[in-house]
Design an enzyme around this catalytic site. Structure first.
Site, PDB file in Angstrom:
ATOM      1  N   TYR A  58       0.840  -1.199   0.000  1.00  0.00           N
ATOM      2  CA  TYR A  58       0.000   0.000   0.000  1.00  0.00           C
ATOM      3  C   TYR A  58       0.876   1.249   0.000  1.00  0.00           C
ATOM      4  O   TYR A  58       1.571   1.538   0.969  1.00  0.00           O
ATOM      5  CB  TYR A  58      -0.952   0.019   1.212  1.00  0.00           C
ATOM      6  CG  TYR A  58      -1.998  -1.081   1.204  1.00  0.00           C
ATOM      7  CD1 TYR A  58      -2.310  -1.796   0.041  1.00  0.00           C
ATOM      8  CD2 TYR A  58      -2.700  -1.417   2.351  1.00  0.00           C
ATOM      9  CE1 TYR A  58      -3.264  -2.796   0.038  1.00  0.00           C
ATOM     10  CE2 TYR A  58      -3.666  -2.414   2.354  1.00  0.00           C
ATOM     11  CZ  TYR A  58      -3.925  -3.094   1.191  1.00  0.00           C
ATOM     12  OH  TYR A  58      -4.873  -4.101   1.195  1.00  0.00           O
ATOM     13  N   HIS A 116      -0.494 -11.753   0.390  1.00  0.00           N
ATOM     14  CA  HIS A 116      -1.499 -10.806  -0.131  1.00  0.00           C
ATOM     15  C   HIS A 116      -2.346 -11.395  -1.269  1.00  0.00           C
ATOM     16  O   HIS A 116      -3.559 -11.265  -1.289  1.00  0.00           O
ATOM     17  CB  HIS A 116      -0.790  -9.531  -0.616  1.00  0.00           C
ATOM     18  CG  HIS A 116      -1.682  -8.334  -0.689  1.00  0.00           C
ATOM     19  ND1 HIS A 116      -1.220  -7.064  -0.502  1.00  0.00           N
ATOM     20  CD2 HIS A 116      -2.997  -8.199  -0.931  1.00  0.00           C
ATOM     21  CE1 HIS A 116      -2.234  -6.209  -0.623  1.00  0.00           C
ATOM     22  NE2 HIS A 116      -3.314  -6.873  -0.882  1.00  0.00           N
TER      23      HIS A 116
HETATM   24  N1  LIG Z   1      -6.421  -8.051   0.639  1.00  0.00           N
HETATM   25  C1  LIG Z   1      -6.710  -7.339  -0.424  1.00  0.00           C
HETATM   26  O1  LIG Z   1      -6.400  -7.715  -1.571  1.00  0.00           O
HETATM   27  C2  LIG Z   1      -7.449  -6.048  -0.253  1.00  0.00           C
HETATM   28  C3  LIG Z   1      -8.030  -5.391  -1.358  1.00  0.00           C
HETATM   29  C4  LIG Z   1      -8.736  -4.223  -1.133  1.00  0.00           C
HETATM   30  C5  LIG Z   1      -8.842  -3.704   0.155  1.00  0.00           C
HETATM   31  N2  LIG Z   1      -8.236  -4.333   1.198  1.00  0.00           N
HETATM   32  C6  LIG Z   1      -8.305  -3.800   2.587  1.00  0.00           C
HETATM   33  O2  LIG Z   1      -9.641  -3.508   2.912  1.00  0.00           O
HETATM   34  C7  LIG Z   1      -9.758  -2.149   3.292  1.00  0.00           C
HETATM   35  C8  LIG Z   1     -11.122  -1.626   2.916  1.00  0.00           C
HETATM   36  O3  LIG Z   1     -11.317  -1.644   1.515  1.00  0.00           O
HETATM   37  P1  LIG Z   1     -11.274  -0.326   0.628  1.00  0.00           P
HETATM   38  O4  LIG Z   1     -10.677   0.757   1.433  1.00  0.00           O
HETATM   39  O5  LIG Z   1     -10.664  -0.659  -0.661  1.00  0.00           O
HETATM   40  O6  LIG Z   1     -12.820  -0.062   0.343  1.00  0.00           O
HETATM   41  P2  LIG Z   1     -14.067   0.294   1.261  1.00  0.00           P
HETATM   42  O7  LIG Z   1     -13.764   0.100   2.678  1.00  0.00           O
HETATM   43  O8  LIG Z   1     -15.224  -0.408   0.683  1.00  0.00           O
HETATM   44  O9  LIG Z   1     -14.268   1.845   0.916  1.00  0.00           O
HETATM   45  C9  LIG Z   1     -13.418   2.819   1.464  1.00  0.00           C
HETATM   46  C10 LIG Z   1     -13.865   4.182   1.021  1.00  0.00           C
HETATM   47  O10 LIG Z   1     -15.235   4.405   1.373  1.00  0.00           O
HETATM   48  C11 LIG Z   1     -15.410   5.733   1.752  1.00  0.00           C
HETATM   49  N3  LIG Z   1     -16.035   5.769   3.089  1.00  0.00           N
HETATM   50  C12 LIG Z   1     -15.644   5.127   4.208  1.00  0.00           C
HETATM   51  N4  LIG Z   1     -16.513   5.369   5.211  1.00  0.00           N
HETATM   52  C13 LIG Z   1     -17.450   6.196   4.707  1.00  0.00           C
HETATM   53  C14 LIG Z   1     -18.608   6.791   5.248  1.00  0.00           C
HETATM   54  N5  LIG Z   1     -18.983   6.590   6.509  1.00  0.00           N
HETATM   55  N6  LIG Z   1     -19.346   7.599   4.455  1.00  0.00           N
HETATM   56  C15 LIG Z   1     -18.997   7.814   3.164  1.00  0.00           C
HETATM   57  N7  LIG Z   1     -17.895   7.274   2.597  1.00  0.00           N
HETATM   58  C16 LIG Z   1     -17.142   6.462   3.369  1.00  0.00           C
HETATM   59  C17 LIG Z   1     -14.084   6.411   1.768  1.00  0.00           C
HETATM   60  O11 LIG Z   1     -13.998   7.177   0.576  1.00  0.00           O
HETATM   61  P3  LIG Z   1     -13.236   8.577   0.444  1.00  0.00           P
HETATM   62  O12 LIG Z   1     -11.969   8.210  -0.198  1.00  0.00           O
HETATM   63  O13 LIG Z   1     -14.126   9.378  -0.431  1.00  0.00           O
HETATM   64  O14 LIG Z   1     -13.074   9.152   1.814  1.00  0.00           O
HETATM   65  C18 LIG Z   1     -13.109   5.281   1.771  1.00  0.00           C
HETATM   66  O15 LIG Z   1     -11.919   5.556   1.141  1.00  0.00           O
HETATM   67  C19 LIG Z   1      -8.575  -1.457   2.584  1.00  0.00           C
HETATM   68  O16 LIG Z   1      -8.265  -0.205   3.158  1.00  0.00           O
HETATM   69  C20 LIG Z   1      -7.510  -2.501   2.764  1.00  0.00           C
HETATM   70  O17 LIG Z   1      -6.983  -2.443   4.067  1.00  0.00           O
HETATM   71  C21 LIG Z   1      -7.575  -5.510   1.018  1.00  0.00           C
END
Ligand SMILES: NC(=O)c1ccc[n+]([C@@H]2O[C@H](COP(=O)([O-])OP(=O)(O)OC[C@H]3O[C@@H](n4cnc5c(N)ncnc54)[C@H](OP(=O)(O)O)[C@@H]3O)[C@@H](O)[C@H]2O)c1
Length: 329
Positions: A58, A116
């Site tokens: 990341y 990962h």
């Molecule tokens: N293992 C893997 O391959 C993999 C892949 C993807 C993700 N991940 C992990 O999972 C975590 C979560 O996934 P993700 O960050 O990709 O997607 P997510 O959690 O579905 O979406 C995150 C985005 O949603 C918005 N958000 C969060 N809370 C909100 C709220 N209360 N109201 C409105 N918007 C809100 C934010 O957007 P804004 O940017 O507009 O603030 C934030 O950046 C990642 O950070 C990572 O640690 C792992």
């Protein structure tokens, strides 16, 4: 906040965890101020969240660095999950990667160390025996994988290693893991860390049409393969996805629950999901997301959401790699 054990590790984590992909700032998520990372980390811990998910990949290590800074002085309260990636199994490189993550995180142990993405060139035995050695040396407490499908998880388990978690994409619009992977994890007592619960903002009620969704977030298998950042080459299911989103939105409105909170509470309620990892970039997102952990949805609402989203699940199928469609087997 409720806590659940990760597999058989004895490590208890909160049902909601902080996804740290944006920390450190970078191309994908744009700039991310350290002061917001610090504030989210402190307030998350104060509200009972103890799990933070990051990865060496990341923002080229800056997410781990930012997290290390934010958790200074409170390391003992925290469960840190981080991940490494490699094309070819290599014990020496794996040890170097682990040491580098420890340095960036400013700690001398990683609680949950995950592969990962499945490693394309084996042998997997070398990876898992190195992880076991790191575990017996106290550098990592628990071994996990991420994006492992049935075949890959079975191969890993055949090495005799104890795997405590599989981190996988899971949200109302991305339910592929329910078909085969989740049942296998349940059978083997492997906890699931569900990522992208808001589908990167799509389940937050901010978009009405596909064209409003930024290119970086319209590259998944739900979208047409000719979208600018898509690399999966499939037809997508845009119409069904928008209909499903609209149906969920109507239900959220009728129940007077914000869409994002409903989406998080649904994943938290699901059997087999140890922790729901939500990308949380500032205090106002944190304050809203925390409310999902205490929202107990009735079995009727859960069933309605299951029914509304089932046609999209059928259309997209059991493939849990929503990015490229080729890596999870
Ligand atoms: N293992 C893997 O391959 C993999 C892949 C993807 C993700 N991940 C992990 O999972 C975590 C979560 O996934 P993700 O960050 O990709 O997607 P997510 O959690 O579905 O979406 C995150 C985005 O949603 C918005 N958000 C969060 N809370 C909100 C709220 N209360 N109201 C409105 N918007 C809100 C934010 O957007 P804004 O940017 O507009 O603030 C934030 O950046 C990642 O950070 C990572 O640690 C792992």
């Amino acid at each position: 906040m409720e806590k659940r054990e990760c597999g058989k590790s004895g490590i208890e984590i909160s049902v909601l965890g902080i996804g740290c992909w944006s920390y450190g700032g970078g191309d994908y998520w744009g700039p991310q101020a350290q002061k917001d990372v610090d504030a989210v980390a402190q307030a998350a811990l104060d509200s009972g969240i103890n799990f933070f998910d990051t990865a060496e990949g990341y923002n080229s290590g800056r997410s781990e660095e930012a997290l290390g800074i934010a958790l200074k002085g409170r390391r003992h309260e925290v469960v840190i999950g981080t991940k490494f990636g490699m094309r070819r199994a290599d014990p020496v490189v794996l040890r170097e990667k682990c040491e580098a993550s420890l340095r960036r995180l400013q700690t001398d142990y990683i609680d949950i160390y995950m592969v990962h993405w499945p490693i394309p060139e084996g042998p997997v035995e070398e990876v898992f025996s190195t992880l076991k050695a790191l575990q017996s040396e106290g550098k990592i407490r628990s071994i996990g994988v991420s994006n492992f499908g049935v075949q890959q998880l079975s191969e890993a388990l055949e090495t005799g290693v104890r795997i405590d978690v599989n981190e996988l994409c899971y949200n109302l619009l991305s339910r592929a893991i329910e078909v085969e992977i989740l049942p296998l994890c349940l059978k083997n007592n492997i906890g699931i860390l569900g990522y992208m619960p808001l589908m990167q903002g799509i389940l937050t009620d901010r978009y009405r049409t596909v064209d409003e969704i930024p290119d970086v977030h319209s590259r998944f298998r739900h979208f047409r393969g000719d979208r600018p950042r898509a690399a999966h080459g499939e037809a997508g299911a845009e119409e069904e996805m928008l209909k499903t989103l609209d149906d969920i939105r109507k239900l959220a409105k009728a129940e007077r629950i914000p869409l994002s909170r409903l989406a998080l509470a649904w994943t938290i309620a699901k059997l087999g999901i140890t922790c729901t990892l939500v990308g949380t970039r500032n205090i106002s997102e944190l304050q809203e997301n925390v409310k999902a952990a205490s929202l107990s949805l009735s079995p009727e609402i859960i069933q309605q959401l299951d029914d509304l989203t089932a046609p999209l699940l059928r259309q997209l199928g059991a493939n849990a790699d929503y990015f490229l469609g080729t890596r999870t087997r």
